[in-house]
Scaffold this motif. Sequence first.
Motif, PDB file in Angstrom:
ATOM      1  N   ALA A 127       0.846  -1.194   0.000  1.00  0.00           N
ATOM      2  CA  ALA A 127       0.000   0.000   0.000  1.00  0.00           C
ATOM      3  C   ALA A 127       0.883   1.246   0.000  1.00  0.00           C
ATOM      4  O   ALA A 127       1.899   1.294   0.685  1.00  0.00           O
ATOM      5  N   PRO A 128       0.524   2.210  -0.813  1.00  0.00           N
ATOM      6  CA  PRO A 128       1.365   3.425  -0.858  1.00  0.00           C
ATOM      7  C   PRO A 128       1.380   4.117   0.501  1.00  0.00           C
ATOM      8  O   PRO A 128       0.343   4.285   1.154  1.00  0.00           O
ATOM      9  N   VAL A 129       2.543   4.467   0.896  1.00  0.00           N
ATOM     10  CA  VAL A 129       2.711   5.143   2.188  1.00  0.00           C
ATOM     11  C   VAL A 129       2.523   6.630   1.972  1.00  0.00           C
ATOM     12  O   VAL A 129       3.259   7.251   1.201  1.00  0.00           O
ATOM     13  N   ARG A 130       1.522   7.135   2.601  1.00  0.00           N
ATOM     14  CA  ARG A 130       1.257   8.564   2.491  1.00  0.00           C
ATOM     15  C   ARG A 130       1.988   9.298   3.613  1.00  0.00           C
ATOM     16  O   ARG A 130       1.675   9.101   4.786  1.00  0.00           O
ATOM     17  N   ARG A 131       2.915  10.048   3.193  1.00  0.00           N
ATOM     18  CA  ARG A 131       3.662  10.800   4.189  1.00  0.00           C
ATOM     19  C   ARG A 131       2.831  11.993   4.651  1.00  0.00           C
ATOM     20  O   ARG A 131       2.345  12.780   3.850  1.00  0.00           O
ATOM     21  N   ARG A 132       2.716  12.075   5.928  1.00  0.00           N
ATOM     22  CA  ARG A 132       1.956  13.189   6.489  1.00  0.00           C
ATOM     23  C   ARG A 132       2.781  14.464   6.386  1.00  0.00           C
ATOM     24  O   ARG A 132       3.959  14.498   6.703  1.00  0.00           O
TER      25      ARG A 132
END
Length: 321
Positions: free
Chosen positions: A80-85
């Motif tokens: 799953a793509p890691v969404r950087r906050r």
Amino acid sequence: MRGGFARPVVNLPTLSALLVVAVLSGCSLFRSPPPPEPEAPVAASEPDVASEPEAASAPDAASDTETPEAKPAPRKPRPAPVRRRRPTPPPPAPASAPVAPPPQPLVQTKVIERGTFRTLLDSEVQKTDGKVVGRAVDMVAGPGGKPQEVVVNLQGFMGIGDRKASFPWSAVRVNPQPKTPAITLALTPAQLQLTDRPKSGGAQPGVGEAGPTRLPLIDATVERANGAKVGRVVDVLLDGGADPLAVVLDVSGTLEKRHTIAADWSALHFVTKNNALEAQIEMSDQQVDASPPYANDQPVRAVSPNPATGAAPAASARGAQ
């Protein structure tokens, strides 16, 4: 036939053939091998060409028995793509607290330069002809602080026959230049006779007396409205128009070294109290202590209470003395 192995029968043609073969093979043994061919240089600038994937061989259509179809390899699950906050922006810098204004001064000052005024007490008094007749010893103020009279100690002969006499303030002229008589009396002929013929026996009736409409200023006590003492008048400063500029107050306590200040004339209030006219000034002990001292050889800084600091507090230990 004899016992043992039989001898091979070698005839001449066979032997000749063998010799020829041996000669030919010997020549080949002693021949030097050919030099190796040089390898073609590989161009350094040419990138390595990735080998193309081999095409999958098609299944043999001619096979008699049907082979089961090959199942495709299961695809690896994609992570799953890691969404950087996004980093939280820093809070805005707090606004700097407003700089507190400096505290209000307790008193207001007005500078009176030397050479623009004369002191009243002990100043020489002369007539218009230049004859010195005595020295000023007091000023009588009326309602509202308006000057009414000047009290002069008239000179006798060698100090004999000195007496006090009062003259209307309308006859007073003030010379601000130093080293000259400070006060000149512009008297009428009747008043001139009084100064020319001094009589012994003390002052004139009513000279220097206080009343509901009269206040001799020298040695008068200046109080606050609540009755607390502020100081004692020891002198009055007059300008060239014979108008009072300030009073010099002795504000020292009982056991203190003498401390005098100049109070602005406009800061005084003249009220009738207990059937007597008196001078008042609303200055607290803190304001008195903050007032610059009065000195004879320095510019005068006349003080008045600063209205921004509030009214004077209740009577203190100094005022109760």
